[in-house]
Design a protein around this motif. Structure first.
Motif, PDB file in Angstrom:
ATOM      1  N   CYS A 297      -0.787  -5.207   8.398  1.00  0.00           N
ATOM      2  CA  CYS A 297       0.136  -4.076   8.337  1.00  0.00           C
ATOM      3  C   CYS A 297      -0.166  -3.122   9.496  1.00  0.00           C
ATOM      4  O   CYS A 297      -1.313  -2.701   9.683  1.00  0.00           O
ATOM      5  CB  CYS A 297       0.003  -3.343   7.009  1.00  0.00           C
ATOM      6  SG  CYS A 297       1.090  -1.901   6.899  1.00  0.00           S
TER       7      CYS A 297
ATOM      8  N   PRO B 278      -6.222  -1.276   2.501  1.00  0.00           N
ATOM      9  CA  PRO B 278      -5.924  -0.504   1.295  1.00  0.00           C
ATOM     10  C   PRO B 278      -4.817  -1.069   0.415  1.00  0.00           C
ATOM     11  O   PRO B 278      -4.392  -0.392  -0.516  1.00  0.00           O
ATOM     12  CB  PRO B 278      -5.518   0.860   1.871  1.00  0.00           C
ATOM     13  CG  PRO B 278      -4.879   0.532   3.181  1.00  0.00           C
ATOM     14  CD  PRO B 278      -5.665  -0.636   3.721  1.00  0.00           C
TER      15      PRO B 278
ATOM     16  N   HIS C  52      -1.896   0.852   8.221  1.00  0.00           N
ATOM     17  CA  HIS C  52      -3.294   1.134   7.878  1.00  0.00           C
ATOM     18  C   HIS C  52      -4.160  -0.122   7.851  1.00  0.00           C
ATOM     19  O   HIS C  52      -5.286  -0.084   7.372  1.00  0.00           O
ATOM     20  CB  HIS C  52      -3.397   1.838   6.524  1.00  0.00           C
ATOM     21  CG  HIS C  52      -2.449   2.983   6.358  1.00  0.00           C
ATOM     22  ND1 HIS C  52      -1.371   2.933   5.510  1.00  0.00           N
ATOM     23  CD2 HIS C  52      -2.404   4.183   6.971  1.00  0.00           C
ATOM     24  CE1 HIS C  52      -0.691   4.069   5.593  1.00  0.00           C
ATOM     25  NE2 HIS C  52      -1.297   4.841   6.473  1.00  0.00           N
ATOM     26  N   GLY C  53      -3.599  -1.240   8.288  1.00  0.00           N
ATOM     27  CA  GLY C  53      -4.426  -2.417   8.521  1.00  0.00           C
ATOM     28  C   GLY C  53      -4.648  -3.365   7.364  1.00  0.00           C
ATOM     29  O   GLY C  53      -5.490  -4.256   7.474  1.00  0.00           O
ATOM     30  N   ALA C  54      -3.919  -3.224   6.257  1.00  0.00           N
ATOM     31  CA  ALA C  54      -4.075  -4.205   5.180  1.00  0.00           C
ATOM     32  C   ALA C  54      -3.597  -5.574   5.665  1.00  0.00           C
ATOM     33  O   ALA C  54      -2.635  -5.675   6.428  1.00  0.00           O
ATOM     34  CB  ALA C  54      -3.270  -3.784   3.950  1.00  0.00           C
TER      35      ALA C  54
ATOM     36  N   HIS D 195       0.833  -1.199   0.000  1.00  0.00           N
ATOM     37  CA  HIS D 195       0.000   0.000   0.000  1.00  0.00           C
ATOM     38  C   HIS D 195       0.869   1.252   0.000  1.00  0.00           C
ATOM     39  O   HIS D 195       0.805   2.071  -0.908  1.00  0.00           O
ATOM     40  CB  HIS D 195      -0.950   0.022   1.202  1.00  0.00           C
ATOM     41  CG  HIS D 195      -1.637   1.343   1.370  1.00  0.00           C
ATOM     42  ND1 HIS D 195      -1.599   2.067   2.536  1.00  0.00           N
ATOM     43  CD2 HIS D 195      -2.351   2.083   0.486  1.00  0.00           C
ATOM     44  CE1 HIS D 195      -2.271   3.186   2.365  1.00  0.00           C
ATOM     45  NE2 HIS D 195      -2.746   3.218   1.140  1.00  0.00           N
ATOM     46  N   ASP D 196       1.714   1.387   1.045  1.00  0.00           N
ATOM     47  CA  ASP D 196       2.523   2.604   1.128  1.00  0.00           C
ATOM     48  C   ASP D 196       3.894   2.327   1.717  1.00  0.00           C
ATOM     49  O   ASP D 196       4.482   3.197   2.345  1.00  0.00           O
ATOM     50  CB  ASP D 196       1.787   3.659   1.970  1.00  0.00           C
ATOM     51  CG  ASP D 196       2.373   5.053   1.793  1.00  0.00           C
ATOM     52  OD1 ASP D 196       2.905   5.327   0.697  1.00  0.00           O
ATOM     53  OD2 ASP D 196       2.331   5.847   2.742  1.00  0.00           O
ATOM     54  N   GLY D 197       4.380   1.104   1.526  1.00  0.00           N
ATOM     55  CA  GLY D 197       5.752   0.795   1.904  1.00  0.00           C
ATOM     56  C   GLY D 197       5.981   0.566   3.389  1.00  0.00           C
ATOM     57  O   GLY D 197       7.127   0.588   3.833  1.00  0.00           O
ATOM     58  N   GLY D 198       4.925   0.349   4.163  1.00  0.00           N
ATOM     59  CA  GLY D 198       5.098   0.090   5.592  1.00  0.00           C
ATOM     60  C   GLY D 198       5.814  -1.232   5.835  1.00  0.00           C
ATOM     61  O   GLY D 198       5.753  -2.147   5.022  1.00  0.00           O
TER      62      GLY D 198
HETATM   63  S1  FES Z   1       1.318   0.989   4.470  1.00  0.00           S
HETATM   64 FE1  FES Z   1      -0.815   1.357   4.414  1.00  0.00          FE
HETATM   65  S2  FES Z   1      -1.733  -0.553   4.892  1.00  0.00           S
HETATM   66 FE2  FES Z   1       0.375  -0.937   4.920  1.00  0.00          FE
END
Ligand code: FES
Length: 106
Positions: A63, A81, A66-68, A46-49
């Motif tokens: 994650c 997401p 944001h919970g993916a 999603h955003d590199g977490g």
């Molecule tokens: S970085 Fe957004 S859900 Fe993983």
């Protein structure tokens, strides 16, 4: 061909635990799920977490950003997401050591 990289010994990764290792610049998280080993890239699509640090529920990791949810066995993104899978890597046991390899660019 990329080389196999040692993660740790089998004894150091009991069921229910995981270990992160650098493989040719990629962060790879190796999990022991009920005695079987799985390796995924430790990066949320999603955003590199960073995925590790999030809760592990069965064969899924959540994650922490944001919970993916991702399937640890297949790398598949299961819930928004995130929509794209994270990479998976082959795992082998060699002389009591757990090893992984990044063969994406071979
Ligand atoms: S970085 Fe957004 S859900 Fe993983």
């Amino acid at each position: 061909m990329s080389d196999w990289v040692t993660v740790c010994s089998v004894a150091e990764l009991p069921p229910g635990t995981h270990h992160v290792v650098d493989v040719d610049g990629a962060q790879v998280a190796v999990f022991n799920l009920e005695g079987r080993y799985y390796a995924i890239e430790n990066v949320c699509t999603h955003d590199g977490g960073i995925l590790t640090g999030g809760p592990i529920e069965g064969d899924q990791i959540v994650c922490p950003r944001h919970g993916a949810r991702f399937c640890i066995k297949t790398g598949e993104a299961l819930t928004p997401p995130a929509f794209e899978s994270t990479a998976t890597f082959p795992v082998r046991i060699e002389n009591g050591e757990i090893q992984v390899r990044d063969e994406r660019w071979d």
